[in-house]
Design a protein around this motif. Structure first.
Motif, mmCIF file in Angstrom:
data_model
loop_
_atom_site.group_PDB
_atom_site.id
_atom_site.type_symbol
_atom_site.label_atom_id
_atom_site.label_comp_id
_atom_site.label_asym_id
_atom_site.label_seq_id
_atom_site.Cartn_x
_atom_site.Cartn_y
_atom_site.Cartn_z
ATOM 1 N N GLY A 105 -11.199 -49.448 -1.100
ATOM 2 C CA GLY A 105 -10.121 -50.416 -0.928
ATOM 3 C C GLY A 105 -9.209 -50.038 0.219
ATOM 4 N N LEU A 106 -8.903 -48.753 0.328
ATOM 5 C CA LEU A 106 -8.070 -48.276 1.425
ATOM 6 C C LEU A 106 -8.775 -48.473 2.764
ATOM 7 N N ALA A 107 -10.076 -48.177 2.807
ATOM 8 C CA ALA A 107 -10.831 -48.355 4.044
ATOM 9 C C ALA A 107 -10.822 -49.819 4.477
ATOM 10 N N ARG A 108 -10.987 -50.738 3.537
ATOM 11 C CA ARG A 108 -10.978 -52.161 3.857
ATOM 12 C C ARG A 108 -9.594 -52.588 4.345
ATOM 13 N N LYS A 109 -8.538 -52.085 3.697
ATOM 14 C CA LYS A 109 -7.172 -52.431 4.104
ATOM 15 C C LYS A 109 -6.886 -51.912 5.512
ATOM 16 N N LEU A 110 -7.274 -50.671 5.798
ATOM 17 C CA LEU A 110 -7.048 -50.109 7.129
ATOM 18 C C LEU A 110 -7.810 -50.886 8.199
ATOM 19 N N ALA A 111 -9.037 -51.292 7.883
ATOM 20 C CA ALA A 111 -9.835 -52.053 8.845
ATOM 21 C C ALA A 111 -9.193 -53.405 9.139
ATOM 22 N N SER A 112 -8.658 -54.058 8.119
ATOM 23 C CA SER A 112 -8.033 -55.357 8.348
ATOM 24 C C SER A 112 -6.718 -55.202 9.113
ATOM 25 N N GLU A 113 -5.984 -54.121 8.873
ATOM 26 C CA GLU A 113 -4.742 -53.892 9.611
ATOM 27 C C GLU A 113 -5.013 -53.553 11.075
ATOM 28 N N MET A 114 -6.127 -52.915 11.347
ATOM 29 C CA MET A 114 -6.460 -52.569 12.731
ATOM 30 C C MET A 114 -6.694 -53.812 13.578
ATOM 31 N N GLN A 115 -7.195 -54.874 12.975
ATOM 32 C CA GLN A 115 -7.462 -56.099 13.727
ATOM 33 C C GLN A 115 -6.181 -56.744 14.243
ATOM 34 N N SER A 116 -5.071 -56.517 13.537
ATOM 35 C CA SER A 116 -3.817 -57.130 13.966
ATOM 36 C C SER A 116 -3.013 -56.231 14.910
#
Length: 61
Positions: A24-35
């Protein structure tokens, strides 16, 4: 060359811990990196390189 292969192995272990242990943390970090702006990502990457080189230098020197 042997040290390089060992370093690559350690990177894979650390990344595996993040993805396997905290997906879950990995997915959250990946989505935050896009912004994030490219300059922020570039600065973070260059800072990580500098810290990594310094750690290797201190450990091996």
């Amino acid at each position: 060359m042997q040290d390089f292969v060992a370093a690559i192995g350690l990177v894979l272990v650390i990344e595996g811990l993040v993805y396997g242990g905290f997906p879950g943390l990995a997915r959250k970090l990946a989505s935050e990196m896009q912004s994030m702006p490219e300059n922020a990502l570039r600065f973070g990457g260059l800072a990580a390189i500098a810290v990594g080189v310094a750690i290797v230098w201190l450990a091996r020197g």
